[in-house]
Structure formats: C-alpha cells, structure tokens
Design an enzyme around this catalytic site. Sequence first.
Site, PDB file in Angstrom:
ATOM      1  N   CYS A 101       0.841  -1.201   0.000  1.00 33.14           N
ATOM      2  CA  CYS A 101       0.000   0.000   0.000  1.00 33.14           C
ATOM      3  C   CYS A 101       0.877   1.251   0.000  1.00 33.14           C
ATOM      4  CB  CYS A 101      -0.983  -0.043   1.172  1.00 33.14           C
ATOM      5  SG  CYS A 101      -2.411   1.048   0.948  1.00 33.14           S
ATOM      6  N   HIS A 111      -3.732  -5.358   0.156  1.00 34.66           N
ATOM      7  CA  HIS A 111      -3.250  -5.978   1.393  1.00 34.66           C
ATOM      8  C   HIS A 111      -3.510  -7.490   1.376  1.00 34.66           C
ATOM      9  CE1 HIS A 111      -2.676  -2.133   3.611  1.00 34.66           C
ATOM     10  NE2 HIS A 111      -3.648  -1.724   2.802  1.00 34.66           N
ATOM     11  N   GLU A 171      -1.645  -9.172   3.855  1.00 34.82           N
ATOM     12  CA  GLU A 171      -1.214  -9.458   5.232  1.00 34.82           C
ATOM     13  C   GLU A 171      -2.314  -9.225   6.261  1.00 34.82           C
ATOM     14  OE1 GLU A 171      -1.233  -5.097   5.408  1.00 34.82           O
ATOM     15  OE2 GLU A 171      -0.925  -6.569   3.824  1.00 34.82           O
TER      16      GLU A 171
END
Length: 233
Positions: free
Chosen positions: A87, A175, A177
């Site tokens: 990001c 994302h 994670e």
Amino acid sequence: MHIHYLQHVPFEGPGSIETWAITHGHHLGQTRLYAGDPLPSLEQFDVLIIMGGPMSIHDEVDYPWLKAERWFIRQVIESGKPILGICLGAQLLADALGARVYPMGFREIGWFPITLDSSFADSNLGQRFPEQIEVFHWHGETFDLPDGAQRIASSTACENQGFICQDRLVGLQFHLESTRFTTEALLENAADELDGSEWVQDAEQILADERRFIEINRLMQIMLQCLEEREKG
C-alpha cells in the site's frame, strides 16, 4: 533470514507476516517511524518490508521522517536486497524507482477483485496465484509503473495494483497481510475514510466473511516463500 519492516502508524502492523516469520524461524525486526525509531543499517537485515499508512508519500511537512525513509529505501534498492512494499509501502517503492505517485480522486476500500496481468500470470511467481483474486484494499492514491517493472494486477477502480522489478522489488497496492484483528484496528482508527462512495464498503461488509482473510493470508505466505527461496538461492 532477517526480515525488517518499516511501520508508519501503530495500527498498521505486519499482520500475518509476523505469524509466517515466527513459524518459519526467521528473525523479524521493526522500525516504528511514528515513534522515532532509528533506521537499521543495511547489514542488519536480508529482506525489507514497507508497511502501509494513511499518509501520502508527499506529506513530509507533517511527517518529517518520510524524507529519511525515502532516502533509506533508495539505499536498500542499490544494495541489491529484496523489498516488499504494501500500500503506502508500494507507493514509496515506486517513488524510489522514479515513478509518479498521485491521488486517484476517490478511495478504494474493502474487498474487490484484482485480475493478474497476463505477462505476470505466466511468470514463476504468477503461476502460483489464481488469475482473479478478491483482496482487501484501503487506499486513495496510486502510482505509475516504474521503468522496467512488470504490472502484477489491475482492478476496475485502479489500473496499477502492483508491480515487480528486477525480480526482487515487489509493490502491492492491496493488502494480503491483513487479518481480522488488524482490519478491526484500521476500522477503529480510520473510520472517517468510509465515505460511502462507489468503491468504499462499510465496516459490516468488510468484516462479513472470515474466509477472505484466510485466503489472502495464504497468498501472502506464497509471496514470502518466494522471497525466502530467492535468499536461499
């Protein structure tokens, strides 16, 4: 393997990356830029991960440590070490590689599909990913592809959802994670960004399906394993 991550705000940590690192016996270090932690020396780590954050890469007046961070990322690139930017981290990496980073004019927040670029899908890493993936987004800026970089994927709202350069520099606008816990923290601290616009889901939609987090974390593991394989040679 010594992995080091740069963290920009307390509520955007490594998520499932930490679980993977511990499970595989890797050392995980951190620099909390928001807390004034010093940047590491290049000898302290094998792989650098740059996390997300709500600020722009251009907000150096409000976040003076951004200037030092941008310089540091360029040094890591020159050192030949692998970097994974997520990001804001992807935007910082794109900037360090000479690409333009700029506002989209709207936000993309929530679960939306990305489609792999055909050239990336044929690569060794791309073959380990499904052609279309529903992933978690939270961003309002984007980047041009750096010179020599390969586009990873696109979404309907954002053409450049990721890139890979020199087979070791990876930027992900989305994302992989995120866990339910880290997403709840993000919702608690950045709820004002849920503006109800076309590409912004509400908190209930974002947290509706636990299986989404399991799948993106599985894909994050694949990405990290590729970095691990590269370091092992």
